[in-house]
Design a protein around this motif. Structure first.
Motif, PDB file in Angstrom:
ATOM      1  N   TYR A  82       0.997  -1.481  -0.153  1.00  0.00           N
ATOM      2  CA  TYR A  82       0.311   0.069  -0.050  1.00  0.00           C
ATOM      3  C   TYR A  82       0.947   1.111  -0.304  1.00  0.00           C
ATOM      4  N   LYS A  83       2.190   1.179   0.159  1.00  0.00           N
ATOM      5  CA  LYS A  83       2.994   2.735   0.401  1.00  0.00           C
ATOM      6  C   LYS A  83       3.464   2.518  -1.107  1.00  0.00           C
ATOM      7  N   LYS A  84       3.766   2.075  -2.191  1.00  0.00           N
ATOM      8  CA  LYS A  84       3.941   2.014  -3.213  1.00  0.00           C
ATOM      9  C   LYS A  84       3.139   2.142  -4.728  1.00  0.00           C
ATOM     10  N   VAL A  85       3.434   2.821  -5.478  1.00  0.00           N
ATOM     11  CA  VAL A  85       2.453   2.811  -6.845  1.00  0.00           C
ATOM     12  C   VAL A  85       3.141   1.535  -7.999  1.00  0.00           C
ATOM     13  N   GLU A  86       1.929   0.851  -8.480  1.00  0.00           N
ATOM     14  CA  GLU A  86       2.265  -0.264  -9.100  1.00  0.00           C
ATOM     15  C   GLU A  86       3.446   0.144 -10.376  1.00  0.00           C
ATOM     16  N   SER A  87       3.997  -1.267 -10.320  1.00  0.00           N
ATOM     17  CA  SER A  87       5.372  -0.381 -11.098  1.00  0.00           C
ATOM     18  C   SER A  87       5.251  -1.128 -12.340  1.00  0.00           C
ATOM     19  N   ASP A  88       4.415  -2.373 -12.862  1.00  0.00           N
ATOM     20  CA  ASP A  88       5.412  -3.625 -13.589  1.00  0.00           C
ATOM     21  C   ASP A  88       3.394  -3.640 -14.069  1.00  0.00           C
ATOM     22  N   LYS A  89       3.407  -4.658 -15.052  1.00  0.00           N
ATOM     23  CA  LYS A  89       2.123  -5.031 -15.131  1.00  0.00           C
ATOM     24  C   LYS A  89       1.263  -6.632 -14.445  1.00  0.00           C
ATOM     25  N   TYR A  90       2.112  -7.186 -13.649  1.00  0.00           N
ATOM     26  CA  TYR A  90       1.922  -8.281 -12.975  1.00  0.00           C
ATOM     27  C   TYR A  90       1.019  -7.867 -11.471  1.00  0.00           C
ATOM     28  N   LYS A  91       0.267  -9.116 -11.501  1.00  0.00           N
ATOM     29  CA  LYS A  91      -0.385  -9.286 -10.098  1.00  0.00           C
ATOM     30  C   LYS A  91       0.050 -10.523  -9.543  1.00  0.00           C
ATOM     31  N   LYS A  92       0.007 -10.033  -8.160  1.00  0.00           N
ATOM     32  CA  LYS A  92       0.410 -11.133  -7.213  1.00  0.00           C
ATOM     33  C   LYS A  92      -0.429 -11.922  -6.192  1.00  0.00           C
ATOM     34  N   ILE A  93       0.162 -13.388  -6.545  1.00  0.00           N
ATOM     35  CA  ILE A  93      -1.530 -14.067  -5.951  1.00  0.00           C
ATOM     36  C   ILE A  93      -1.006 -14.634  -4.914  1.00  0.00           C
ATOM     37  N   SER A  94      -1.898 -14.805  -3.440  1.00  0.00           N
ATOM     38  CA  SER A  94      -1.095 -14.931  -2.088  1.00  0.00           C
ATOM     39  C   SER A  94      -2.689 -16.209  -1.682  1.00  0.00           C
ATOM     40  N   LEU A  95      -1.548 -17.133  -1.177  1.00  0.00           N
ATOM     41  CA  LEU A  95      -3.126 -18.090  -0.685  1.00  0.00           C
ATOM     42  C   LEU A  95      -2.311 -18.124   1.030  1.00  0.00           C
ATOM     43  N   HIS A  96      -3.629 -18.148   1.290  1.00  0.00           N
ATOM     44  CA  HIS A  96      -3.611 -18.820   3.120  1.00  0.00           C
ATOM     45  C   HIS A  96      -4.495 -19.418   3.476  1.00  0.00           C
ATOM     46  N   THR A  97      -4.275 -20.925   4.144  1.00  0.00           N
ATOM     47  CA  THR A  97      -4.700 -22.177   4.398  1.00  0.00           C
ATOM     48  C   THR A  97      -4.467 -22.535   6.527  1.00  0.00           C
ATOM     49  N   VAL A  98      -5.492 -22.035   7.315  1.00  0.00           N
ATOM     50  CA  VAL A  98      -5.547 -22.264   8.284  1.00  0.00           C
ATOM     51  C   VAL A  98      -6.684 -23.296   9.202  1.00  0.00           C
ATOM     52  N   TYR A  99      -6.271 -24.145  10.515  1.00  0.00           N
ATOM     53  CA  TYR A  99      -6.988 -25.207  10.628  1.00  0.00           C
ATOM     54  C   TYR A  99      -7.252 -24.343  11.748  1.00  0.00           C
ATOM     55  N   GLY A 100      -8.704 -25.021  12.161  1.00  0.00           N
ATOM     56  CA  GLY A 100      -8.559 -24.227  14.090  1.00  0.00           C
ATOM     57  C   GLY A 100      -8.538 -22.785  13.895  1.00  0.00           C
ATOM     58  N   ALA A 101      -8.610 -22.057  15.297  1.00  0.00           N
ATOM     59  CA  ALA A 101      -9.238 -20.656  15.489  1.00  0.00           C
ATOM     60  C   ALA A 101      -7.905 -19.766  14.389  1.00  0.00           C
ATOM     61  N   SER A 102      -8.737 -18.640  13.472  1.00  0.00           N
ATOM     62  CA  SER A 102      -7.211 -18.667  13.137  1.00  0.00           C
ATOM     63  C   SER A 102      -7.044 -16.937  13.876  1.00  0.00           C
ATOM     64  N   LYS A 103      -7.928 -16.869  15.092  1.00  0.00           N
ATOM     65  CA  LYS A 103      -7.649 -15.338  16.345  1.00  0.00           C
ATOM     66  C   LYS A 103      -7.288 -16.069  18.049  1.00  0.00           C
ATOM     67  N   LEU A 104      -6.431 -16.607  18.108  1.00  0.00           N
ATOM     68  CA  LEU A 104      -5.934 -16.841  19.269  1.00  0.00           C
ATOM     69  C   LEU A 104      -6.048 -16.241  20.514  1.00  0.00           C
ATOM     70  N   ASN A 105      -5.552 -15.252  19.973  1.00  0.00           N
ATOM     71  CA  ASN A 105      -5.513 -13.964  20.728  1.00  0.00           C
ATOM     72  C   ASN A 105      -6.923 -13.177  21.365  1.00  0.00           C
TER      73      ASN A 105
END
Length: 244
Positions: A82-105
């Motif tokens: 969020y602090k940088k302007v997009e500099s190329d044509k490519y996109k980032k793909i991010s995957l996240h999978t969690v089993y159980g409680a995701s907010k242990l706090n």
């Protein structure tokens, strides 16, 4: 500059039969579960954030879905954060999978999961011509536990870019002594290049977390950062958190 303002979260969430769809500037999914297990971002960031493995927020489209005890998240974002302007044509793909409680706090339990991201980039020659396209790949494995006054977790991450592979290992924990006072500790180790020598960095944070009053938390901590073949840097830091 020191007076630049950044917009970190500005999104629309659309609840559908396929899950929650988010469009806009939003938090990244790579280390959010680990950050919740640690629970003290105002004291110290998670290593994926601190060592540049992933931005904390970016502009794009995301999808969250629950499958029984599993929580999954997919994001397609600009990639620069969020602090940088997009500099190329490519996109980032991010995957996240969690089993159980995701907010242990917030809730006792256990969790374990994996994060993965990939983003293409162009490789240029001396004449600034594109000769090939490679990928920056980041993977993280994590686990956490909360119960009987203790909350802690472990994280292992890797990053590969320009044929250089880096690695981070992190362990952290908090033990609640009473309703107001807790003790905490966190250990990070980063190897920026697994093929090179003398580039391993370690960081230690240890101290107390004191809820002085409603909305006010005081956290004095001892910190040490060391690099191979160099003297360790030591300091005492006091952090304050105000909740309104």
């Amino acid at each position: 500059s020191a007076h630049t303002a950044f917009l970190k979260v500005a999104m629309v969430k659309w609840k559908t039969g396929y899950g929650n769809v988010m469009i806009g500037m939003q938090g990244m999914n790579m280390f959010k579960t680990m950050e919740n297990t640690w629970g003290h971002r105002f004291i110290d960031k998670m290593p994926m954030d601190a060592y540049g493995y992933s931005a904390s927020a970016d502009l794009g489209v995301g999808l969250n879905q629950l499958f029984g005890p599993f929580s999954t998240s997919v994001l397609i974002t600009n990639g620069g954060g969020y602090k940088k302007v997009e500099s190329d044509k490519y996109k980032k793909i991010s995957l996240h999978t969690v089993y159980g409680a995701s907010k242990l706090n917030k809730k006792d339990g256990i969790n374990a999961g994996v994060s993965f991201s990939t983003e293409p980039y162009d490789v240029l020659n001396e004449d600034r011509e594109v000769v090939s396209t490679e990928n920056t790949n980041v993977m993280g494995l994590f686990a956490g536990y909360a119960g009987r006054g203790f909350r802690g977790g472990f994280e292992f991450g890797t990053k590969t870019q320009d044929d250089v592979s880096g690695q981070i290992i992190c362990a952290y924990g908090t033990y609640k002594l009473n309703d107001k006072l807790s003790i905490l500790a966190k250990l990070d180790q980063e190897d920026a290049n697994l093929s090179a020598d003398n580039d391993v960095a370690q960081a230690v944070v240890a101290g107390i977390h004191y809820e002085a009053d409603k909305g006010l938390t005081i956290a004095p901590t001892f910190r040490m950062r060391s690099l191979e073949d160099r003297d360790a840097e030591k300091s005492i830091v006091v952090n304050f958190q105000f909740n309104f």
